[in-house]
Design an enzyme around this catalytic site. Sequence first.
Site, PDB file in Angstrom:
ATOM      1  N   ASP A 116       0.815  -1.219   0.000  1.00 47.38           N
ATOM      2  CA  ASP A 116       0.000   0.000   0.000  1.00 47.38           C
ATOM      3  C   ASP A 116       0.851   1.272   0.000  1.00 47.38           C
ATOM      4  O   ASP A 116       2.013   1.271   0.398  1.00 47.38           O
ATOM      5  CB  ASP A 116      -0.895   0.039   1.242  1.00 47.38           C
ATOM      6  CG  ASP A 116      -2.046  -0.952   1.174  1.00 47.38           C
ATOM      7  OD1 ASP A 116      -2.055  -1.794   0.259  1.00 47.38           O
ATOM      8  OD2 ASP A 116      -2.922  -0.883   2.051  1.00 47.38           O
TER       9      ASP A 116
ATOM     10  N   HIS B 130      -6.141   2.689  -4.210  1.00 45.20           N
ATOM     11  CA  HIS B 130      -6.052   2.954  -2.764  1.00 45.20           C
ATOM     12  C   HIS B 130      -6.458   4.392  -2.459  1.00 45.20           C
ATOM     13  O   HIS B 130      -5.881   5.035  -1.590  1.00 45.20           O
ATOM     14  CB  HIS B 130      -4.632   2.672  -2.264  1.00 45.20           C
ATOM     15  CG  HIS B 130      -4.496   2.587  -0.773  1.00 45.20           C
ATOM     16  ND1 HIS B 130      -5.439   1.994   0.032  1.00 45.20           N
ATOM     17  CD2 HIS B 130      -3.514   3.038   0.066  1.00 45.20           C
ATOM     18  CE1 HIS B 130      -5.037   2.061   1.292  1.00 45.20           C
ATOM     19  NE2 HIS B 130      -3.890   2.699   1.346  1.00 45.20           N
TER      20      HIS B 130
ATOM     21  N   HIS C 157      -5.595   9.534  -0.095  1.00 43.79           N
ATOM     22  CA  HIS C 157      -5.250   8.804   1.128  1.00 43.79           C
ATOM     23  C   HIS C 157      -5.539   9.616   2.397  1.00 43.79           C
ATOM     24  O   HIS C 157      -4.653   9.876   3.207  1.00 43.79           O
ATOM     25  CB  HIS C 157      -3.774   8.387   1.114  1.00 43.79           C
ATOM     26  CG  HIS C 157      -3.449   7.269   2.063  1.00 43.79           C
ATOM     27  ND1 HIS C 157      -3.028   7.492   3.362  1.00 43.79           N
ATOM     28  CD2 HIS C 157      -3.488   5.934   1.908  1.00 43.79           C
ATOM     29  CE1 HIS C 157      -2.805   6.334   3.961  1.00 43.79           C
ATOM     30  NE2 HIS C 157      -3.086   5.370   3.103  1.00 43.79           N
TER      31      HIS C 157
ATOM     32  N   HIS D 267       3.573  -2.121   3.296  1.00 45.54           N
ATOM     33  CA  HIS D 267       3.547  -0.713   2.919  1.00 45.54           C
ATOM     34  C   HIS D 267       4.880  -0.294   2.315  1.00 45.54           C
ATOM     35  O   HIS D 267       5.898  -0.972   2.487  1.00 45.54           O
ATOM     36  CB  HIS D 267       3.247   0.177   4.137  1.00 45.54           C
ATOM     37  CG  HIS D 267       1.870  -0.027   4.697  1.00 45.54           C
ATOM     38  ND1 HIS D 267       1.579  -1.054   5.559  1.00 45.54           N
ATOM     39  CD2 HIS D 267       0.707   0.660   4.515  1.00 45.54           C
ATOM     40  CE1 HIS D 267       0.298  -1.010   5.894  1.00 45.54           C
ATOM     41  NE2 HIS D 267      -0.250   0.031   5.269  1.00 45.54           N
TER      42      HIS D 267
END
Length: 256
Positions: free
Chosen positions: A79, A129, A133, A225
């Site tokens: 991510d 995603h 964010h 991540h």
Amino acid sequence: MDVPHRPPRHPHAWLPLLLLSQLLVAWAWWRWGWPLGLPLMLASHGICLWGVLAPNVALYGPVLSRLPTADRSVWLTIDDGPSDDTAAILDLLDAHGAKATFFLVGERAAARPGLVREIVARGHGIGNHSLTHPQARFWALGPRRMRAEIEGGQQALATITGTAPRWFRAVVGHANPFVSAPLHEAGLARVGWSARGFDALDGDVERVLGKIERDLAPGAIVLLHEGAAHGRNPGMIAQLLQRLDARGYRTVLPDP
């Protein structure tokens, strides 16, 4: 690997259920008073909040949290990119013959389109995603802002790669009632996870890998991540890949 791809089919199903639950609470309050009505109201609100904050709960639409396989295979998901770590992570994956899906942030992708294309060129997957964010408030976004985050991320990635993503990872794993409609319209299926080490926050490599390894099992979806402030994400991924090799796990991507 053939993995069920399940965008929400009935994105507004939560609304009549919510109204019915509150009518039942009101009836119980009227019939038996606050000693029963108040606990029922708090419980109903707690269930709604649980569906928002718990990452793998399907209260507001389907979510895939593991792969349907008994083989020693895992889905690596990374991510928050693209970032300064992306190129190094791609080299690590190549060195181990591993594949991963990168869940990218639309604005970050637009700023580094070359990295996005390189991810695709090396045979990895791309997932949505969100556009910006908004990790502190994604759980509380209203319908207009939620739609902008999901559709904006989808458009940014499709513009760069020529192909719209099929998978969506909610920011911090949160999903409120307004997630399902834009996912339904974009044909996006939500992906959770079954193994994580909190590597976005924790820079202790052994502690992070220990948490992931405790949850490794056939079909695990591993949450990783890139670009964390501690700067150790590539090193963590390097050691994880070594441990996966040592334990006989292979990495797979969902079809297509």
